[in-house]
Design an enzyme around this catalytic site. Structure first.
Site, PDB file in Angstrom:
ATOM      1  N   ARG A   1      16.029  -1.568 -20.220  1.00  0.00           N
ATOM      2  CA  ARG A   1      15.898  -0.397 -19.369  1.00  0.00           C
ATOM      3  C   ARG A   1      15.624   0.858 -20.179  1.00  0.00           C
ATOM      4  O   ARG A   1      15.960   0.968 -21.343  1.00  0.00           O
ATOM      5  CB  ARG A   1      17.167  -0.216 -18.537  1.00  0.00           C
ATOM      6  CG  ARG A   1      17.208  -1.220 -17.402  1.00  0.00           C
ATOM      7  CD  ARG A   1      18.294  -0.909 -16.444  1.00  0.00           C
ATOM      8  NE  ARG A   1      19.605  -1.043 -17.065  1.00  0.00           N
ATOM      9  CZ  ARG A   1      20.713  -0.630 -16.481  1.00  0.00           C
ATOM     10  NH1 ARG A   1      20.675  -0.063 -15.317  1.00  0.00           N
ATOM     11  NH2 ARG A   1      21.869  -0.800 -17.081  1.00  0.00           N
TER      12      ARG A   1
ATOM     13  N   THR B   1      24.153   5.067 -13.221  1.00  0.00           N
ATOM     14  CA  THR B   1      22.741   4.716 -13.347  1.00  0.00           C
ATOM     15  C   THR B   1      21.912   5.425 -12.281  1.00  0.00           C
ATOM     16  O   THR B   1      20.713   5.232 -12.180  1.00  0.00           O
ATOM     17  CB  THR B   1      22.546   3.197 -13.174  1.00  0.00           C
ATOM     18  OG1 THR B   1      23.170   2.792 -11.959  1.00  0.00           O
ATOM     19  CG2 THR B   1      23.181   2.437 -14.319  1.00  0.00           C
TER      20      THR B   1
ATOM     21  N   LYS C   1      19.236  -3.526   0.397  1.00  0.00           N
ATOM     22  CA  LYS C   1      17.970  -2.803   0.416  1.00  0.00           C
ATOM     23  C   LYS C   1      17.440  -2.750   1.839  1.00  0.00           C
ATOM     24  O   LYS C   1      17.591  -3.693   2.606  1.00  0.00           O
ATOM     25  CB  LYS C   1      16.930  -3.538  -0.450  1.00  0.00           C
ATOM     26  CG  LYS C   1      17.289  -3.578  -1.915  1.00  0.00           C
ATOM     27  CD  LYS C   1      16.940  -2.286  -2.601  1.00  0.00           C
ATOM     28  CE  LYS C   1      17.222  -2.399  -4.086  1.00  0.00           C
ATOM     29  NZ  LYS C   1      17.142  -1.136  -4.786  1.00  0.00           N
ATOM     30  N   THR C   2      16.827  -1.647   2.159  1.00  0.00           N
ATOM     31  CA  THR C   2      16.119  -1.574   3.426  1.00  0.00           C
ATOM     32  C   THR C   2      14.712  -1.146   3.089  1.00  0.00           C
ATOM     33  O   THR C   2      14.380  -0.920   1.933  1.00  0.00           O
ATOM     34  CB  THR C   2      16.719  -0.510   4.365  1.00  0.00           C
ATOM     35  OG1 THR C   2      16.510   0.773   3.758  1.00  0.00           O
ATOM     36  CG2 THR C   2      18.186  -0.736   4.604  1.00  0.00           C
TER      37      THR C   2
ATOM     38  N   HIS D   1      26.043   2.955  -4.552  1.00  0.00           N
ATOM     39  CA  HIS D   1      25.420   2.369  -3.375  1.00  0.00           C
ATOM     40  C   HIS D   1      26.282   1.209  -2.889  1.00  0.00           C
ATOM     41  O   HIS D   1      27.322   0.909  -3.483  1.00  0.00           O
ATOM     42  CB  HIS D   1      23.994   1.923  -3.687  1.00  0.00           C
ATOM     43  CG  HIS D   1      23.868   1.058  -4.903  1.00  0.00           C
ATOM     44  ND1 HIS D   1      24.196  -0.272  -4.898  1.00  0.00           N
ATOM     45  CD2 HIS D   1      23.478   1.347  -6.176  1.00  0.00           C
ATOM     46  CE1 HIS D   1      24.000  -0.776  -6.097  1.00  0.00           C
ATOM     47  NE2 HIS D   1      23.573   0.182  -6.903  1.00  0.00           N
TER      48      HIS D   1
ATOM     49  N   GLN E   1      32.028  -1.968 -23.686  1.00  0.00           N
ATOM     50  CA  GLN E   1      32.864  -2.268 -22.527  1.00  0.00           C
ATOM     51  C   GLN E   1      34.165  -2.955 -22.962  1.00  0.00           C
ATOM     52  O   GLN E   1      35.218  -2.734 -22.368  1.00  0.00           O
ATOM     53  CB  GLN E   1      32.103  -3.136 -21.522  1.00  0.00           C
ATOM     54  CG  GLN E   1      32.903  -3.350 -20.246  1.00  0.00           C
ATOM     55  CD  GLN E   1      32.067  -3.911 -19.113  1.00  0.00           C
ATOM     56  OE1 GLN E   1      30.877  -3.636 -19.005  1.00  0.00           O
ATOM     57  NE2 GLN E   1      32.683  -4.702 -18.256  1.00  0.00           N
TER      58      GLN E   1
ATOM     59  N   HIS F   1      28.126  -1.380  -4.905  1.00  0.00           N
ATOM     60  CA  HIS F   1      29.351  -1.057  -5.632  1.00  0.00           C
ATOM     61  C   HIS F   1      30.596  -1.239  -4.770  1.00  0.00           C
ATOM     62  O   HIS F   1      31.717  -1.105  -5.249  1.00  0.00           O
ATOM     63  CB  HIS F   1      29.325   0.398  -6.101  1.00  0.00           C
ATOM     64  CG  HIS F   1      28.287   0.681  -7.140  1.00  0.00           C
ATOM     65  ND1 HIS F   1      27.178   1.466  -6.879  1.00  0.00           N
ATOM     66  CD2 HIS F   1      28.170   0.289  -8.426  1.00  0.00           C
ATOM     67  CE1 HIS F   1      26.432   1.547  -7.971  1.00  0.00           C
ATOM     68  NE2 HIS F   1      27.006   0.851  -8.927  1.00  0.00           N
TER      69      HIS F   1
ATOM     70  N   LYS G   1      19.962  -8.689 -16.621  1.00  0.00           N
ATOM     71  CA  LYS G   1      18.807  -7.855 -16.331  1.00  0.00           C
ATOM     72  C   LYS G   1      17.585  -8.502 -16.973  1.00  0.00           C
ATOM     73  O   LYS G   1      17.651  -8.966 -18.110  1.00  0.00           O
ATOM     74  CB  LYS G   1      18.992  -6.450 -16.912  1.00  0.00           C
ATOM     75  CG  LYS G   1      20.207  -5.702 -16.382  1.00  0.00           C
ATOM     76  CD  LYS G   1      19.924  -5.155 -15.015  1.00  0.00           C
ATOM     77  CE  LYS G   1      20.999  -4.204 -14.493  1.00  0.00           C
ATOM     78  NZ  LYS G   1      22.362  -4.471 -14.903  1.00  0.00           N
TER      79      LYS G   1
ATOM     80  N   LYS H   1      17.401  -9.709  -1.190  1.00  0.00           N
ATOM     81  CA  LYS H   1      18.394  -8.907  -1.875  1.00  0.00           C
ATOM     82  C   LYS H   1      19.273  -8.119  -0.907  1.00  0.00           C
ATOM     83  O   LYS H   1      18.774  -7.490   0.020  1.00  0.00           O
ATOM     84  CB  LYS H   1      17.673  -7.938  -2.805  1.00  0.00           C
ATOM     85  CG  LYS H   1      18.506  -7.422  -3.956  1.00  0.00           C
ATOM     86  CD  LYS H   1      17.561  -6.750  -4.970  1.00  0.00           C
ATOM     87  CE  LYS H   1      18.268  -5.747  -5.854  1.00  0.00           C
ATOM     88  NZ  LYS H   1      19.352  -6.256  -6.656  1.00  0.00           N
TER      89      LYS H   1
ATOM     90  N   ASP I   1      28.701 -10.723 -12.618  1.00  0.00           N
ATOM     91  CA  ASP I   1      27.801 -10.525 -13.756  1.00  0.00           C
ATOM     92  C   ASP I   1      28.533  -9.874 -14.935  1.00  0.00           C
ATOM     93  O   ASP I   1      28.006  -9.796 -16.030  1.00  0.00           O
ATOM     94  CB  ASP I   1      26.598  -9.663 -13.334  1.00  0.00           C
ATOM     95  CG  ASP I   1      27.010  -8.306 -12.766  1.00  0.00           C
ATOM     96  OD1 ASP I   1      28.133  -8.193 -12.237  1.00  0.00           O
ATOM     97  OD2 ASP I   1      26.213  -7.365 -12.861  1.00  0.00           O
TER      98      ASP I   1
END
Length: 435
Positions: free
Chosen positions: A91, A45, A240-241, A50, A181, A53, A87, A237, A202
């Site tokens: 998307r 994606t 994230k920064t 990141h 899947q 994962h 989600k 979350k 999820d």
RNA sequence: GCAGGGGUUCCCGAGUGGCCAAAGGGAUCAGACUGUAAAUCUGACGCGCAAGCUUCGGAGGUUCGAAUCCUCCCCCCUGCACCA
């Protein structure tokens, strides 16, 4: 015959890494009973994985260490469709060539986590496009679709908000994701005798779909295990920064930034993260936690976590670079830096840019720092200036200095005639070289 | 296709002719306090150093004045119909 560690599942549980499993106690016995093949999927994606994962990625490694054979599946096919699980909205589809480019990159990244040369338990990397790509719609509908009941699919928690929520919907395309899947699991069972799928919590719905399909298609008994979603105590979350996602690709998130990310972990999360993300033993982690409780002030856990993670992802070299920059900047002692050190910081990944002396003064400090990426807008810089939170080579600058750029970067104040270390706030640093 | 409901600044979500750069919350940034933590408090939060400039799905229009009214268009949702 590889020997397996019968305590694997128990260790995972103690680390808090088991969210759900299928089959109850049977899974533990099954894993203890011999070397098994398992897989986890990663959809392309983006052009890099990141830190979100990491839990499943490291879990593959944990299984391999315990004597099992891991397969990392890159979702060249599923990435074209998009997983709707939990989600909030549909998307946008990416083009096939973009997705395939990303899939190649992920393959490379994923490969660094597992061992490909350890005999029977050597890892594999596969791409589901290899079996889905050539399948005809009719085969798919007849061989796969027929085994799924829409009534059942609709009731899955993972798509509930998409179905119930006012103002959102779900396309047939995304709705079909679970079938793809599921097919992956059945296919890997068929090809590799893969009998366990792991993934984030999820993914539970998708995993159980695969378990059912494998049984229907091949009569095989396979298992599922989900890992927890990483959450933070303060509810924001994870991963994230200010500058966005924390990537594993050093070109997107430097080892220094990566190290700093972990170093900033809240006390309330840090011991959990040590269990989740590192290979330190539980005893070791408990020892650290105990020591931190005893001492006053700053705990050691964040440093341990930052070191472990940076070494794991970026190697010893990355760790050395990250620590070098951290030490240089946060000691607040610029005089300890030699010219060589400053050159090295550039290479180590400290944010860096070049300014032309001749053009200094052409724009205000606000613009200059925004261009350097230190702030999102001039307003933020202005706010910082108003609080003397902009420090250039040790000199705090105020609002009056905004238009006096050439004074801020005066030649006589430069380190080694050309370097300026600019700090905005407590943690943001940027190295300027004036030529 | 028809009917109804919607598209507001990063997100959620108020606003229905001027007091609106647009309530409130979240996220984010900065300051104080600290331990490069949390909590708390303070400030900022469309863009611009500033004068000022540009926003409320898109394009026009009415008006001294529009996120708010009118027209057309695009997109989303819900229901119904069509699917000879």
């Amino acid at each position: 015959m590889a020997t397996v560690d019968p305590g694997l599942l128990e260790d995972l549980q103690s680390r808090g890494l088991v969210s759900q499993t299928s089959g109850g106690d049977a899974l533990n016995d099954y894993l203890a009973g011999g070397s098994r093949t398992l897989y986890s999927g990663f959809d392309p994606t983006a052009d890099s994985l990141h830190i979100g994962h990491l839990v499943p990625l490291l879990a593959l490694k944990r299984f391999q260490r315990a004597g099992h054979k891991p397969i990392a599946l890159v979702g060249g096919a599923t990435g074209l469709v998009g997983d709707p699980s939990f989600k909030a909205q549909e998307r946008k589809l990416n083009t096939p060539d973009i997705v395939s480019g990303w899939a190649d990159k992920l393959k490379g990244q994923v490969s660094r986590f597992v061992d490909f040369d350890c005999g029977e338990t050597s890892a594999e990397v596969v791409n589901n496009l290899d079996w889905v790509g050539q399948m005809s719609v009719l085969d798919f509908l007849r061989d796969v679709g027929k085994h799924f009941a829409v009534n059942n699919m609709i009731s899955k928690e993972s798509v509930r908000q998409r179905i119930e929520r006012e103002g959102e919907g779900i396309s047939f395309t995304e709705f079909t994701y679970m079938l793809l899947q599921s097919l992956d699991f059945a296919e890997l069972y068929h090809r590799y005798d893969c009998t366990l799928q792991i993934g984030g919590s999820d993914q539970w719905g998708n995993i159980t779909g695969g378990i059912d399909l494998t049984r229907r298609l091949h009569g095989g008994q396979v298992y599922g295990l989900t890992l927890p979603l990483v959450t933070k105590a303060d509810g924001t979350k994870f991963g994230k920064t200010e500058s966005g996602t924390v990537w594993l690709d050093p070109a997107k998130t430097s080892p220094y930034a990566f190290y700093q990310f972990w170093l900033g972990t809240a006390d309330a999360d840090v011991y959990k993260f040590l269990r989740y993300f590192t290979f330190l033993s539980l005893e070791e982690i408990e020892r650290i936690e105990g020591e931190d409780r005893e001492r006053q002030g700053r705990p050691q856990a964040q440093s341990v976590l930052a070191r472990e993670m940076t070494r794991l992802i970026h190697g010893d070299g990355g760790l050395v670079a990250a620590e070098r920059i951290t030490e240089a900047l946060f000691s607040h002692d610029l005089s300890s830096l030699g010219g060589e050190d400053l050159e090295q910081l550039k290479l180590d990944g400290l944010p860096f840019s070049v300014l032309e002396r001749a053009s200094l003064g052409g724009e205000p400090l606000t613009q200059l720092l925004v261009d350097a990426g230190m702030a999102g807008s001039g307003k933020q810089v202005k706010d910082a200036l108003g609080r003397e939170a902009v420090v250039i080579n040790g000199v705090a600058r105020g609002a009056d200095d905004n238009l006096r750029v050439s004074e801020c970067f005066a030649a006589e104040a430069a380190l080694f005639g050309r370097f300026f270390i600019c700090r905005l706030g407590k943690k943001k640093y940027h190295l300027f070289e004036v030529r």
